[in-house]
Enzyme design. Structure first.
Site, PDB file in Angstrom:
ATOM      1  N   SER A  72      27.607  56.593 -86.155  1.00  0.00           N
ATOM      2  CA  SER A  72      28.323  56.123 -84.929  1.00  0.00           C
ATOM      3  C   SER A  72      28.014  56.986 -83.696  1.00  0.00           C
ATOM      4  O   SER A  72      28.129  58.443 -83.962  1.00  0.00           O
ATOM      5  CB  SER A  72      29.940  56.048 -85.104  1.00  0.00           C
ATOM      6  OG  SER A  72      30.248  55.170 -86.302  1.00  0.00           O
ATOM      7  N   ASN A  73      27.774  56.348 -82.455  1.00  0.00           N
ATOM      8  CA  ASN A  73      27.442  57.265 -81.194  1.00  0.00           C
ATOM      9  C   ASN A  73      28.759  57.516 -80.686  1.00  0.00           C
ATOM     10  O   ASN A  73      29.712  56.648 -80.365  1.00  0.00           O
ATOM     11  CB  ASN A  73      26.291  56.603 -80.535  1.00  0.00           C
ATOM     12  CG  ASN A  73      24.890  56.742 -80.980  1.00  0.00           C
ATOM     13  OD1 ASN A  73      24.786  57.757 -81.280  1.00  0.00           O
ATOM     14  ND2 ASN A  73      24.186  55.643 -80.917  1.00  0.00           N
ATOM     15  N   VAL A 107      26.584  60.507 -81.768  1.00  0.00           N
ATOM     16  CA  VAL A 107      26.556  61.098 -83.059  1.00  0.00           C
ATOM     17  C   VAL A 107      27.015  62.532 -83.134  1.00  0.00           C
ATOM     18  O   VAL A 107      27.659  62.785 -84.066  1.00  0.00           O
ATOM     19  CB  VAL A 107      25.219  60.641 -83.645  1.00  0.00           C
ATOM     20  CG1 VAL A 107      24.021  61.498 -83.169  1.00  0.00           C
ATOM     21  CG2 VAL A 107      25.618  60.788 -85.272  1.00  0.00           C
ATOM     22  N   THR A 140      23.052  61.775 -87.936  1.00  0.00           N
ATOM     23  CA  THR A 140      21.460  61.368 -88.099  1.00  0.00           C
ATOM     24  C   THR A 140      20.702  62.149 -86.914  1.00  0.00           C
ATOM     25  O   THR A 140      19.492  62.409 -87.123  1.00  0.00           O
ATOM     26  CB  THR A 140      21.465  60.119 -87.682  1.00  0.00           C
ATOM     27  OG1 THR A 140      22.129  59.399 -86.459  1.00  0.00           O
ATOM     28  CG2 THR A 140      21.814  59.052 -88.717  1.00  0.00           C
ATOM     29  N   THR A 172      12.676  61.980 -83.599  1.00  0.00           N
ATOM     30  CA  THR A 172      11.657  62.654 -84.022  1.00  0.00           C
ATOM     31  C   THR A 172      10.625  61.991 -84.383  1.00  0.00           C
ATOM     32  O   THR A 172       9.283  61.823 -84.302  1.00  0.00           O
ATOM     33  CB  THR A 172      11.875  63.751 -84.869  1.00  0.00           C
ATOM     34  OG1 THR A 172      12.867  65.065 -84.382  1.00  0.00           O
ATOM     35  CG2 THR A 172      10.763  64.404 -85.674  1.00  0.00           C
ATOM     36  N   SER A 173      11.077  60.845 -85.198  1.00  0.00           N
ATOM     37  CA  SER A 173      10.362  59.651 -85.405  1.00  0.00           C
ATOM     38  C   SER A 173       9.770  58.717 -84.252  1.00  0.00           C
ATOM     39  O   SER A 173       8.371  58.505 -84.306  1.00  0.00           O
ATOM     40  CB  SER A 173      10.970  58.608 -86.540  1.00  0.00           C
ATOM     41  OG  SER A 173      10.110  57.567 -87.046  1.00  0.00           O
ATOM     42  N   ARG A 174      10.365  58.655 -83.318  1.00  0.00           N
ATOM     43  CA  ARG A 174       9.749  57.949 -82.230  1.00  0.00           C
ATOM     44  C   ARG A 174       8.744  58.936 -81.605  1.00  0.00           C
ATOM     45  O   ARG A 174       7.581  58.368 -80.936  1.00  0.00           O
ATOM     46  CB  ARG A 174      11.152  57.638 -81.114  1.00  0.00           C
ATOM     47  CG  ARG A 174      12.017  56.494 -81.518  1.00  0.00           C
ATOM     48  CD  ARG A 174      13.267  56.437 -80.682  1.00  0.00           C
ATOM     49  NE  ARG A 174      13.910  55.435 -81.105  1.00  0.00           N
ATOM     50  CZ  ARG A 174      15.412  55.054 -80.618  1.00  0.00           C
ATOM     51  NH1 ARG A 174      15.824  56.324 -79.828  1.00  0.00           N
ATOM     52  NH2 ARG A 174      16.038  54.059 -81.075  1.00  0.00           N
ATOM     53  N   HIS A 225      21.555  63.672 -79.503  1.00  0.00           N
ATOM     54  CA  HIS A 225      20.773  62.500 -79.733  1.00  0.00           C
ATOM     55  C   HIS A 225      21.114  61.835 -78.597  1.00  0.00           C
ATOM     56  O   HIS A 225      22.228  61.094 -78.315  1.00  0.00           O
ATOM     57  CB  HIS A 225      21.248  61.596 -80.730  1.00  0.00           C
ATOM     58  CG  HIS A 225      20.872  60.200 -81.106  1.00  0.00           C
ATOM     59  ND1 HIS A 225      19.671  59.984 -80.975  1.00  0.00           N
ATOM     60  CD2 HIS A 225      21.588  59.344 -81.218  1.00  0.00           C
ATOM     61  CE1 HIS A 225      19.497  58.687 -80.995  1.00  0.00           C
ATOM     62  NE2 HIS A 225      20.509  58.334 -81.141  1.00  0.00           N
ATOM     63  N   THR A 268      19.397  48.281 -81.388  1.00  0.00           N
ATOM     64  CA  THR A 268      18.538  48.790 -82.048  1.00  0.00           C
ATOM     65  C   THR A 268      19.332  48.768 -83.613  1.00  0.00           C
ATOM     66  O   THR A 268      20.408  49.065 -83.847  1.00  0.00           O
ATOM     67  CB  THR A 268      18.145  50.218 -81.748  1.00  0.00           C
ATOM     68  OG1 THR A 268      19.566  51.239 -81.848  1.00  0.00           O
ATOM     69  CG2 THR A 268      17.669  50.358 -80.550  1.00  0.00           C
TER      70      THR A 268
END
Length: 316
Positions: free
Chosen positions: A123-124, A126, A147, A153-155, A179, A234
């Protein structure tokens, strides 16, 4: 911490993110049992039945069912995804006032069950919510994480792959900090095929003269808002991130992932959750990997910490 057979995961919140995370966990066969909890029992039941109906075609059967907070007692991991869809171009911190009440209620109910596993906060905002859950739960620091900047990082790796035409899996490095808007790419850690990214570009100017690290970092920062504007939210990226974190913990893989975890002296920071490279083990956020950041990167990390800490004030 109670020693358990790493086989039970609970997801609280079966909206787009929670349901898609559940799908990822089931399709990868990450656990023996997956329990879904939602404020709408009917929604949780519907998602559970829909997921379970595909069991014949999965590599490994995962028992999926709707449940309640009593199911958290012997769970290895509780994933918290409660919240609402953010409006396009909104700051994740803007969700704080709405989300904090939901998260507080969820954490209280989870802990009342006798839970002694790992909380994974989705939940943001986060970083703030992970800190709040840690404080409210009374669990050891290793057993609460968010998270963090794992998705960012994946992005970053995906965008570098798009810019260079190379497989994103060749990219190493981390996005760190909040984040959110104050996140930053730690370029001193970024490599491509084992070569520092700046040197890789310098050695291949004829091919990659148009590649800009400034543009890559900005695209990474704004990617989420672009997706929200295009489709209303998202879910796939963050759900894959959640499934990856769950797998790493359940299977004790010792992967290093930039999750949001408590800094207690690392990087000169205290009492704040930020996305930093962390070794994940069966006990959760086992150990922070303190990188040799540049002076500019450290300044950005401290700035991010200040912003997150400001939003934590007054929550308890």
């Amino acid at each position: 911490m109670v020693t358990m057979n790493r086989n039970k995961v609970v997801i609280v919140g079966t909206g787009q993110v929670g349901a898609t995370a559940a799908f990822g966990i089931v399709t990868h066969g990450l656990c023996n049992e997956l329990v879904l909890i939602d404020c709408s029992a009917a929604k949780a039941l519907g998602e559970a039945r829909d997921l379970d109906d595909g069991s014949e075609f999965q590599d490994r059967h995962v028992k999926v069912r709707a449940g309640d907070y009593a199911d958290c007692k012997d769970a290895d991991i509780v994933v918290i995804t409660v919240g609402r869809k953010p409006p396009a171009n909104s700051n994740r911190m803007a969700e704080l006032g709405f989300t904090v009440g939901l998260v507080g209620e969820v954490v209280d109910n989870v802990m009342a069950s006798g839970f002694d596993g790992v909380i994974v906060m989705v939940s943001n905002p986060v970083d703030v919510m992970a800190w709040y859950a840690w404080k409210r739960s009374g669990l050891p620091r290793t057993q609460v994480l968010g998270t963090g900047t794992a998705l960012d990082t994946s992005r970053l790796k995906t965008i570098i792959g798009e810019e260079t035409g190379l497989d994103p899996r060749n990219v190493g490095g981390f996005v760190m900090g909040e984040h959110g808007d104050s996140q930053f790419t730690a370029w001193s850690t970024v490599s491509l095929g084992g070569k520092p990214f700046a040197r890789f570009l310098a050695d291949n100017q004829d091919r990659f003269a148009s590649v800009s690290t400034t543009e890559i970092e900005e695209k990474t920062r704004t990617r989420g808002n672009e997706i929200v504007a295009a489709k209303g939210g998202t879910n796939f990226g963050i759900a894959s991130t959640v499934a990856g974190i769950v797998q790493t913990i359940l299977w004790d893989e010792r992967r290093i992932v930039p999750v949001s975890t408590l800094l207690d002296g690392e990087y000169g920071e205290h009492d704040v959750f930020l996305g930093v490279p962390t070794e994940l083990r069966a006990n959760g956020a086992n150990e922070i990997v303190e990188l040799d950041l540049s002076e500019d990167e450290r300044a950005k990390l401290h700035h991010s910490a200040e912003l997150v800490r400001e939003h934590c004030e007054g929550l308890l």
